[in-house]
Write a protein that holds these residues in place. Sequence first.
Motif, mmCIF file in Angstrom:
data_model
loop_
_atom_site.group_PDB
_atom_site.id
_atom_site.type_symbol
_atom_site.label_atom_id
_atom_site.label_comp_id
_atom_site.label_asym_id
_atom_site.label_seq_id
_atom_site.Cartn_x
_atom_site.Cartn_y
_atom_site.Cartn_z
ATOM 1 N N ALA A 15 -9.379 16.463 -15.913
ATOM 2 C CA ALA A 15 -8.502 15.782 -14.964
ATOM 3 C C ALA A 15 -7.103 16.322 -15.129
ATOM 4 O O ALA A 15 -6.762 16.911 -16.162
ATOM 5 N N ALA A 16 -6.283 16.148 -14.102
ATOM 6 C CA ALA A 16 -4.900 16.636 -14.141
ATOM 7 C C ALA A 16 -3.963 15.536 -13.656
ATOM 8 O O ALA A 16 -4.082 15.073 -12.524
ATOM 9 N N LEU A 17 -3.058 15.108 -14.505
ATOM 10 C CA LEU A 17 -2.080 14.089 -14.160
ATOM 11 C C LEU A 17 -0.680 14.650 -14.348
ATOM 12 O O LEU A 17 -0.380 15.255 -15.376
ATOM 13 N N ARG A 18 0.181 14.453 -13.358
ATOM 14 C CA ARG A 18 1.573 14.879 -13.488
ATOM 15 C C ARG A 18 2.392 13.866 -14.284
ATOM 16 O O ARG A 18 3.352 14.230 -14.953
ATOM 17 N N THR A 19 2.023 12.608 -14.139
ATOM 18 C CA THR A 19 2.713 11.540 -14.864
ATOM 19 C C THR A 19 1.772 10.366 -14.948
ATOM 20 O O THR A 19 0.631 10.424 -14.464
ATOM 21 N N LEU A 20 2.204 9.302 -15.560
ATOM 22 C CA LEU A 20 1.401 8.093 -15.679
ATOM 23 C C LEU A 20 2.094 6.944 -14.968
ATOM 24 O O LEU A 20 3.329 6.911 -14.872
ATOM 25 N N PRO A 21 1.330 5.980 -14.469
ATOM 26 C CA PRO A 21 1.971 4.838 -13.801
ATOM 27 C C PRO A 21 2.760 3.989 -14.784
ATOM 28 O O PRO A 21 2.338 3.785 -15.928
ATOM 29 N N ASP A 22 3.888 3.502 -14.332
ATOM 30 C CA ASP A 22 4.738 2.640 -15.149
ATOM 31 C C ASP A 22 4.136 1.234 -15.173
ATOM 32 O O ASP A 22 4.000 0.594 -14.121
ATOM 33 N N PRO A 23 3.765 0.700 -16.335
ATOM 34 C CA PRO A 23 3.149 -0.632 -16.398
ATOM 35 C C PRO A 23 4.004 -1.728 -15.774
ATOM 36 O O PRO A 23 3.472 -2.650 -15.131
ATOM 37 N N THR A 24 5.319 -1.652 -15.960
ATOM 38 C CA THR A 24 6.199 -2.669 -15.376
ATOM 39 C C THR A 24 6.129 -2.644 -13.858
ATOM 40 O O THR A 24 6.092 -3.693 -13.192
ATOM 41 N N ARG A 74 0.833 -1.207 0.000
ATOM 42 C CA ARG A 74 0.000 0.000 0.000
ATOM 43 C C ARG A 74 0.866 1.255 0.000
ATOM 44 O O ARG A 74 0.562 2.245 -0.681
ATOM 45 N N GLU A 75 1.949 1.231 0.758
ATOM 46 C CA GLU A 75 2.847 2.389 0.791
ATOM 47 C C GLU A 75 3.436 2.642 -0.594
ATOM 48 O O GLU A 75 3.574 3.802 -1.018
ATOM 49 N N GLN A 76 3.782 1.590 -1.303
ATOM 50 C CA GLN A 76 4.264 1.772 -2.680
ATOM 51 C C GLN A 76 3.206 2.451 -3.544
ATOM 52 O O GLN A 76 3.507 3.334 -4.352
ATOM 53 N N LEU A 77 1.952 2.038 -3.365
ATOM 54 C CA LEU A 77 0.860 2.634 -4.138
ATOM 55 C C LEU A 77 0.614 4.084 -3.755
ATOM 56 O O LEU A 77 0.346 4.934 -4.609
ATOM 57 N N LEU A 78 0.714 4.398 -2.472
ATOM 58 C CA LEU A 78 0.531 5.783 -2.032
ATOM 59 C C LEU A 78 1.631 6.683 -2.598
ATOM 60 O O LEU A 78 1.371 7.829 -2.985
ATOM 61 N N ARG A 79 2.852 6.176 -2.654
ATOM 62 C CA ARG A 79 3.937 6.960 -3.246
ATOM 63 C C ARG A 79 3.715 7.133 -4.745
ATOM 64 O O ARG A 79 4.017 8.204 -5.303
ATOM 65 N N LEU A 80 3.187 6.105 -5.396
ATOM 66 C CA LEU A 80 2.840 6.228 -6.809
ATOM 67 C C LEU A 80 1.743 7.274 -7.008
ATOM 68 O O LEU A 80 1.796 8.082 -7.937
ATOM 69 N N ASN A 81 0.742 7.263 -6.113
ATOM 70 C CA ASN A 81 -0.318 8.269 -6.181
ATOM 71 C C ASN A 81 0.259 9.683 -6.134
ATOM 72 O O ASN A 81 -0.166 10.579 -6.886
ATOM 73 N N ARG A 82 1.221 9.878 -5.244
ATOM 74 C CA ARG A 82 1.824 11.209 -5.100
ATOM 75 C C ARG A 82 2.530 11.636 -6.391
ATOM 76 O O ARG A 82 2.477 12.810 -6.783
ATOM 77 N N GLU A 83 3.172 10.685 -7.044
ATOM 78 C CA GLU A 83 3.830 11.009 -8.310
ATOM 79 C C GLU A 83 2.806 11.407 -9.375
ATOM 80 O O GLU A 83 3.054 12.304 -10.191
ATOM 81 N N ILE A 84 1.647 10.781 -9.349
ATOM 82 C CA ILE A 84 0.664 10.978 -10.412
ATOM 83 C C ILE A 84 -0.109 12.277 -10.236
ATOM 84 O O ILE A 84 -0.356 13.007 -11.204
#
Length: 492
Positions: free
Chosen positions: A293-302, A268-278
């Motif tokens: 909508a406003a996105l700073r970046t997109l999640p890396d599929p890998t 979950r912490e990994q996902l929360l950090r990903l949320n912050r990036e996005i």
Amino acid sequence: MHTTHDIGVTELPQRAAELLDDGRRLALVAAHHDDHGIRVVYLFVSGPPDTRTELHVRLDPDRPEVPTLAHLSFPAGRFEREMRDLFGITPLDHPLPRRLVRHFHWPRGWYPMRPDAGPPPAFGEQEGPYPFLEAEGDGVYEIPVGPVHAGLIEPGHFRFSVVGETILKLKARLWFVHKGVEKLFQGRSIAAGLPLAERISGDTAVGHALAYCLAVEEATGTEVPAEAGYARALLLELERVHNHVADLGMLCNDVGHGILNAHAQRVREQLLRLNREITGHRLLRGGVIPGGAALRTLPDPTRLKAIGADIREITDLALGHSTVRDRFTGTAILKTAAAREIGCLGYVARASGLPGDARLAHPFTQYDTGLAASVHDSGDVLARFLVRAEEIEISLALIEQFTHGLTSGAVLGPSPATGTGPRTGVGLVEGWRGTIATRVELAPDGTLSRVKLVDPSFFNWPALPVALTDTIVPDFPLTNKSFNLSYAGNDL
């Protein structure tokens, strides 16, 4: 299709019965103080196809009364009690006419949503104890829990009537932190309403913000770019995943498997950090905006594939552990008939065999992959665990789908309103707990004159005591977490 019908008070029970018999669900009841008196709006929904039907009933300003619909719909009876407590509208012949929202230290005759309510008066002395149903007999005793708890949760009081460890009856008493959210919306600009919507229930920032924006966009005639719809859907699924992962871990923790919980919270912490990036915020605030909508970046599929593999390993370890599976199986069963009668939503309903999902019934964007709701019918803790685990897989597939349709780092701004909107709008969104309904009315100057929202927890809280009947007291923490209902989303 969205239709509106002005009807007389005496017509209400028949028209409501016809809609319910036709498979519609009562999603929302909202009272309004218009210039010429009180108007009550009943929103019935169904889908697919996406269908919304509103019944508008105007009341006598001197005697605001409505015939109760509690005999037709359990949720209707609760909406009526809420409306009476906040607006002073009497539901005639209601089978349970006691207070719901207002505790007994709230002053008599003061209804905070009335325009003439004025500032809150001083709370008085308690009028008497809350009228809990008392179970009596040899060996029967009561265990009170809360409203102050040992964890970082909001207050709720639970009263158990038990014999030995067996629960005969559980009564939940909520609304200890009623915040007046609906009143806070009034008079705000559309932009100023968004931060309030994001904070209705902290773990559901995307769901509530999106329902609010969809309602505003319908009210103003704003067209949302297709790419923005994909971005919103992506954010909605990210919110679903990080909440479901946390629940999987905490359910394991409640049966003594703390190691699996530690790993789930690590993910979950990994996902929360990903949320912050996005979006710039760990809970994805700021990602959904009116018109876009406003996105700073997109999640890396890998990166997401690795997270998915991690979650699957945690789930497999939990289901392969005999103690975990044994404690989940057959615990706190919510039968299909009870879930249907109560009007349950989201994973609580789907674990009891009811397949409703607003992504299918009320889609706000195009879902290209074969989206199918995860449904189990055993209604126990295991079913609620499995629905979450399977929904994570569906969400990760949807995130990958929507990521391919977006531009990295895209900022999708709002389109100009056409100015031809109806000045009212409804947003229906499948938040991670279930369907969120938000209805908006705009004043002539474009500010918010009325915002009524319903979190799925309002529908699901009454199911918790039903599921716990004839279980044992030690099952309460596990069952409570398997429902994981929002206090804040209920205590508006």
